[in-house]
Design a protein around this motif. Structure first.
Motif, mmCIF file in Angstrom:
data_model
loop_
_atom_site.group_PDB
_atom_site.id
_atom_site.type_symbol
_atom_site.label_atom_id
_atom_site.label_comp_id
_atom_site.label_asym_id
_atom_site.label_seq_id
_atom_site.Cartn_x
_atom_site.Cartn_y
_atom_site.Cartn_z
ATOM 1 N N LEU A 204 0.805 -1.345 -0.122
ATOM 2 C CA LEU A 204 0.164 -0.260 0.073
ATOM 3 C C LEU A 204 0.718 1.348 0.050
ATOM 4 N N GLU A 205 1.925 1.318 0.789
ATOM 5 C CA GLU A 205 2.977 2.515 0.564
ATOM 6 C C GLU A 205 3.488 2.508 -0.704
ATOM 7 N N ALA A 206 3.911 1.486 -1.627
ATOM 8 C CA ALA A 206 4.173 1.492 -2.886
ATOM 9 C C ALA A 206 3.118 2.286 -3.700
ATOM 10 N N ALA A 207 1.828 1.803 -3.453
ATOM 11 C CA ALA A 207 0.687 2.289 -4.346
ATOM 12 C C ALA A 207 0.181 3.819 -3.828
ATOM 13 N N GLY A 208 0.783 4.402 -2.583
ATOM 14 C CA GLY A 208 0.660 5.896 -2.232
ATOM 15 C C GLY A 208 -0.653 5.777 -1.429
ATOM 16 N N VAL A 209 -0.938 4.575 -0.904
ATOM 17 C CA VAL A 209 -2.189 4.719 0.086
ATOM 18 C C VAL A 209 -1.782 5.152 1.420
ATOM 19 N N GLU A 210 -2.448 6.404 1.792
ATOM 20 C CA GLU A 210 -2.297 6.733 3.227
ATOM 21 C C GLU A 210 -2.858 6.078 4.258
ATOM 22 N N ALA A 211 -2.607 6.081 5.395
ATOM 23 C CA ALA A 211 -3.004 5.337 6.493
ATOM 24 C C ALA A 211 -4.744 5.640 6.701
ATOM 25 N N THR A 212 -4.915 7.047 6.713
ATOM 26 C CA THR A 212 -6.334 7.395 6.681
ATOM 27 C C THR A 212 -7.203 6.902 5.353
ATOM 28 N N GLN A 213 -6.454 6.371 4.250
ATOM 29 C CA GLN A 213 -7.567 5.986 3.306
ATOM 30 C C GLN A 213 -7.777 4.228 3.479
ATOM 31 N N GLN A 214 -7.236 3.868 4.568
ATOM 32 C CA GLN A 214 -7.485 2.356 4.619
ATOM 33 C C GLN A 214 -7.970 1.897 5.736
ATOM 34 N N TYR A 215 -8.734 0.790 5.788
ATOM 35 C CA TYR A 215 -9.375 0.004 7.104
ATOM 36 C C TYR A 215 -9.073 -1.255 6.735
ATOM 37 N N ARG A 216 -8.519 -1.825 8.027
ATOM 38 C CA ARG A 216 -8.232 -3.506 7.972
ATOM 39 C C ARG A 216 -8.946 -4.189 8.979
ATOM 40 N N GLU A 217 -9.063 -5.393 8.679
ATOM 41 C CA GLU A 217 -9.852 -6.309 9.718
ATOM 42 C C GLU A 217 -9.041 -7.725 9.421
ATOM 43 N N ASP A 218 -8.766 -8.076 10.596
ATOM 44 C CA ASP A 218 -7.657 -9.298 10.776
ATOM 45 C C ASP A 218 -8.768 -10.499 10.595
ATOM 46 N N ARG A 219 -8.300 -11.623 9.672
ATOM 47 C CA ARG A 219 -9.322 -12.526 9.302
ATOM 48 C C ARG A 219 -8.482 -14.095 9.875
ATOM 49 N N GLY A 220 -7.580 -13.586 10.608
ATOM 50 C CA GLY A 220 -6.901 -15.000 11.053
ATOM 51 C C GLY A 220 -5.666 -15.527 10.172
ATOM 52 N N LYS B 34 -7.264 2.873 -8.660
ATOM 53 C CA LYS B 34 -7.101 1.332 -8.827
ATOM 54 C C LYS B 34 -6.304 0.932 -9.842
ATOM 55 N N THR B 35 -5.916 1.753 -10.741
ATOM 56 C CA THR B 35 -4.735 1.560 -11.592
ATOM 57 C C THR B 35 -3.454 1.322 -11.054
ATOM 58 N N VAL B 36 -3.137 2.197 -10.041
ATOM 59 C CA VAL B 36 -1.802 2.279 -9.163
ATOM 60 C C VAL B 36 -1.832 1.107 -8.483
ATOM 61 N N LEU B 37 -3.207 0.854 -7.690
ATOM 62 C CA LEU B 37 -2.953 -0.457 -6.913
ATOM 63 C C LEU B 37 -2.929 -1.613 -7.913
ATOM 64 N N LEU B 38 -3.430 -1.913 -9.042
ATOM 65 C CA LEU B 38 -3.279 -3.096 -9.641
ATOM 66 C C LEU B 38 -1.781 -3.153 -10.290
ATOM 67 N N THR C 284 4.398 -6.660 -5.133
ATOM 68 C CA THR C 284 3.573 -7.863 -4.251
ATOM 69 C C THR C 284 4.271 -9.113 -4.279
ATOM 70 N N PRO C 285 4.440 -9.604 -5.755
ATOM 71 C CA PRO C 285 5.230 -10.885 -5.943
ATOM 72 C C PRO C 285 6.586 -10.509 -5.474
ATOM 73 N N GLU C 286 7.153 -9.513 -5.793
ATOM 74 C CA GLU C 286 8.743 -9.415 -5.310
ATOM 75 C C GLU C 286 8.920 -9.344 -3.968
ATOM 76 N N LEU C 287 7.996 -8.756 -3.004
ATOM 77 C CA LEU C 287 8.157 -8.957 -1.651
ATOM 78 C C LEU C 287 7.840 -10.368 -1.154
ATOM 79 N N LEU C 288 6.995 -11.052 -1.640
ATOM 80 C CA LEU C 288 6.721 -12.519 -1.379
ATOM 81 C C LEU C 288 8.207 -13.392 -1.935
ATOM 82 N N HIS C 289 8.533 -13.004 -2.870
ATOM 83 C CA HIS C 289 9.912 -13.626 -3.238
ATOM 84 C C HIS C 289 11.081 -13.348 -2.240
#
Length: 304
Positions: free
Chosen positions: A40-56, A69-73, A80-85
């Protein structure tokens, strides 16, 4: 319950999470939150622009409508694949992490209650969760053993964003898959992964020249001369072919000239006097071969 608002819905789920022990699950949960933070940081999303919910074994992330959404995609298919790698490169076999990811949009309401967390309500969110849990998405990830995640987008995301081919978003890398849910069929588009976008580069190698090969000749007179030398014309009838001229004698170079002073002995021979005709050269001084010098200055060998 609050009024529903339009949100971008990002869902993530860890593959085979329940098969790990508690210690590994805790590590995977921390790693997932870190990867989402950096995505989300790489996509330019601020902390005030998101809500998270833990699902285990995963996360529900709601983003405000002003997040592109284009930037997020683009970030989801690259960063994301690079971070997982990077994580899997250093993690043990038991801590390897692969993700199923869904990107959707829709109306979501928040119905919080005191003493509890969560409380998200919305049909579009329910459909996105069904897509995340669909067998077709699980199978797609299982088939890609060399990749770290699989991404699916809902029909509204595909129609509104993907199919228009915005920069970094290639529609040809998404294939449609119909997902069967409890109340019918849910259309979705699954990204084919990084490997499908690689085009092999053809390597063209020019043949190496043959060693010591003569240069090509394009002169017609030179070619004719070579042909004449190789195949001389036959003499006419009744005529005798003239004999070929004798080759001119080659001038031999003068031989070496040696000057000796006194009467030196060389390998048992004495040189003295003037000598000519020695291998085409000239020797001055006395020459005595096969002898040794005596005390009176004479030699006991042959003299010339």
């Amino acid at each position: 319950m609050r009024e529903p608002v339009n949100r971008t819905i990002l869902l993530l789920d860890i593959e085979r999470f329940s098969r790990r022990d508690d210690v590994v699950q805790a590590v995977l949960r921390r790693t997932l939150n870190k990867i989402v933070d950096e995505t989300l940081e790489a996509a330019g999303v601020e902390a005030t622009q998101q809500y998270r919910e833990d699902r285990g074994d995963g996360l529900i992330v709601l983003l405000s409508g002003d997040v592109a959404k284009t930037v997020l995609l683009r970030t989801l298919v690259t960063t994301t694949p690079e971070l997982l790698h990077e994580h899997n490169l250093l993690a043990s076999d038991s801590a390897q992490m692969r993700l199923r990811i869904v990107l959707a949009v829709g109306e979501v309401a928040h119905d919080p209650h005191a003493g509890t967390t969560g409380g998200l309500v919305g049909h579009d969110l329910n459909q996105a969760c069904r897509l995340l849990d669909a067998d077709v998405l699980r199978s797609a990830l299982a088939e890609r053993r060399d990749e770290h995640c699989v991404l699916a987008v809902s029909a509204p995301v595909y129609e509104g964003v993907v199919r228009h081919g915005h920069r970094g978003v290639r529609p040809d890398l998404f294939r449609q898959a119909d997902v069967t849910v409890k109340d019918g069929t849910l259309p979705a588009w699954i990204h084919q992964g990084a490997s499908s976008g690689r085009t092999p580069t053809a390597r063209i190698t020019a043949p190496a020249p043959e060693p010591d090969s003569p240069p090509a000749r394009s002169s017609a007179p030179a070619q004719a001369a070579e042909a004449a030398e190789a195949h001389p014309p036959a003499p006419a009838a009744g005529r005798t072919a003239a004999p070929a001229p004798a080759p001119a004698p080659q001038e031999r170079s003068a031989g070496a000239v040696f000057h000796f002073h006194g009467a030196p002995v060389i390998h048992g021979s004495l040189v003295g006097g003037d000598q000519q005709g020695v291998s085409g050269g000239q020797v001055t001084g006395d020459v005595v071969l096969g002898g040794t010098r005596t005390e009176d200055g004479t030699t006991d060998g042959s003299r010339r």
